[in-house]
Design a protein around this motif. Structure first.
Motif, PDB file in Angstrom:
ATOM      1  N   ALA A 112      32.702 -71.250 -63.011  1.00 48.36           N
ATOM      2  CA  ALA A 112      32.758 -70.133 -62.061  1.00 48.36           C
ATOM      3  C   ALA A 112      33.763 -69.078 -62.521  1.00 48.36           C
ATOM      4  CB  ALA A 112      33.118 -70.644 -60.674  1.00 48.36           C
ATOM      5  N   TRP A 113      34.944 -69.522 -62.955  1.00 43.89           N
ATOM      6  CA  TRP A 113      35.949 -68.565 -63.417  1.00 43.89           C
ATOM      7  C   TRP A 113      35.479 -67.824 -64.664  1.00 43.89           C
ATOM      8  CZ3 TRP A 113      39.364 -66.313 -60.723  1.00 43.89           C
ATOM      9  CH2 TRP A 113      39.969 -66.948 -59.649  1.00 43.89           C
ATOM     10  N   ALA A 114      34.784 -68.509 -65.553  1.00 42.84           N
ATOM     11  CA  ALA A 114      34.255 -67.848 -66.747  1.00 42.84           C
ATOM     12  C   ALA A 114      33.234 -66.780 -66.354  1.00 42.84           C
ATOM     13  CB  ALA A 114      33.627 -68.870 -67.686  1.00 42.84           C
ATOM     14  N   TRP A 159      34.412 -75.327 -61.404  1.00 42.76           N
ATOM     15  CA  TRP A 159      35.315 -74.198 -61.223  1.00 42.76           C
ATOM     16  C   TRP A 159      35.608 -73.483 -62.532  1.00 42.76           C
ATOM     17  CZ3 TRP A 159      35.677 -71.394 -57.302  1.00 42.76           C
ATOM     18  CH2 TRP A 159      35.528 -71.927 -56.033  1.00 42.76           C
ATOM     19  N   SER A 160      35.637 -74.224 -63.612  1.00 38.33           N
ATOM     20  CA  SER A 160      35.822 -73.592 -64.918  1.00 38.33           C
ATOM     21  C   SER A 160      34.653 -72.656 -65.227  1.00 38.33           C
ATOM     22  CB  SER A 160      35.949 -74.658 -66.002  1.00 38.33           C
ATOM     23  OG  SER A 160      36.051 -74.079 -67.269  1.00 38.33           O
ATOM     24  N   GLU A 171      34.974 -63.682 -56.030  1.00 44.23           N
ATOM     25  CA  GLU A 171      36.432 -63.793 -56.102  1.00 44.23           C
ATOM     26  C   GLU A 171      37.013 -64.355 -54.814  1.00 44.23           C
ATOM     27  OE1 GLU A 171      37.361 -59.772 -57.189  1.00 44.23           O
ATOM     28  OE2 GLU A 171      37.561 -60.305 -59.309  1.00 44.23           O
ATOM     29  N   ILE A 219      33.081 -65.180 -63.507  1.00 41.04           N
ATOM     30  CA  ILE A 219      33.805 -64.084 -62.854  1.00 41.04           C
ATOM     31  C   ILE A 219      34.441 -63.182 -63.904  1.00 41.04           C
ATOM     32  CG2 ILE A 219      35.830 -63.553 -61.433  1.00 41.04           C
ATOM     33  CD1 ILE A 219      35.053 -66.027 -59.714  1.00 41.04           C
ATOM     34  N   GLN A 220      35.040 -63.776 -64.923  1.00 43.79           N
ATOM     35  CA  GLN A 220      35.654 -62.968 -65.981  1.00 43.79           C
ATOM     36  C   GLN A 220      34.612 -62.149 -66.738  1.00 43.79           C
ATOM     37  OE1 GLN A 220      38.911 -62.446 -66.272  1.00 43.79           O
ATOM     38  NE2 GLN A 220      39.003 -63.732 -64.445  1.00 43.79           N
ATOM     39  N   GLU A 252      29.861 -68.855 -58.917  1.00 41.96           N
ATOM     40  CA  GLU A 252      29.291 -68.608 -60.240  1.00 41.96           C
ATOM     41  C   GLU A 252      27.985 -67.822 -60.137  1.00 41.96           C
ATOM     42  OE1 GLU A 252      27.826 -71.005 -64.237  1.00 41.96           O
ATOM     43  OE2 GLU A 252      28.409 -72.140 -62.458  1.00 41.96           O
ATOM     44  N   LYS A 311      36.230 -79.845 -61.496  1.00 38.85           N
ATOM     45  CA  LYS A 311      36.952 -79.034 -62.484  1.00 38.85           C
ATOM     46  C   LYS A 311      35.995 -78.257 -63.381  1.00 38.85           C
ATOM     47  CE  LYS A 311      40.986 -82.021 -62.792  1.00 38.85           C
ATOM     48  NZ  LYS A 311      41.714 -82.988 -63.633  1.00 38.85           N
ATOM     49  N   ALA A 313      31.998 -73.543 -55.871  1.00 41.23           N
ATOM     50  CA  ALA A 313      32.099 -73.089 -57.266  1.00 41.23           C
ATOM     51  C   ALA A 313      30.743 -72.615 -57.777  1.00 41.23           C
ATOM     52  CB  ALA A 313      32.639 -74.212 -58.144  1.00 41.23           C
ATOM     53  N   ALA A 348      36.503 -68.038 -54.908  1.00 40.44           N
ATOM     54  CA  ALA A 348      37.409 -68.650 -55.877  1.00 40.44           C
ATOM     55  C   ALA A 348      38.849 -68.689 -55.367  1.00 40.44           C
ATOM     56  CB  ALA A 348      37.342 -67.895 -57.198  1.00 40.44           C
TER      57      ALA A 348
END
Length: 102
Positions: free
Chosen positions: A42-44, A39-40, A71, A46-47, A88, A36, A84, A74
């Protein structure tokens, strides 16, 4: 003789089962937590890369490719911590390219 061995056998099975669960459950929980967090992050990343792309005045094809790869990783279901981390890394590199304007 058989009746006196049966409670000992049952107790041994319960003890082994309890030991197994006491070992496995915390490891599974820790692995899920690591996944978790990865992935958190990685998403940060990506944003951040998306914001840098939107703010960039020049197109950077390499950064676009890296962001698309991040993306895609993800979006794939069931990705682990390695996926992840790779997503990232791609997103952070794309962000760096856009910030540099290269």
């Amino acid at each position: 003789m058989t009746m006196s061995v049966l409670p000992w056998l049952a107790g041994a099975v319960v003890a082994v089962g309890a030991g197994f669960l006491a070992t496995v459950l915390p490891r599974r929980r820790a692995r899920a937590d690591r996944r978790k967090v990865a992935w958190s992050s990685a998403w940060a990343a990506i944003q951040d890369a998306v914001v840098s792309r939107d703010a960039s005045t020049t197109p950077v094809p390499e950064a676009e490719r890296l962001l698309a790869r991040a993306e895609l990783l993800a979006a794939a279901p069931g990705g682990g911590t390695d996926a992840a981390r790779e997503a990232e890394a791609h997103a952070r590199r794309a962000d760096e390219l856009w910030r540099a304007g290269a």
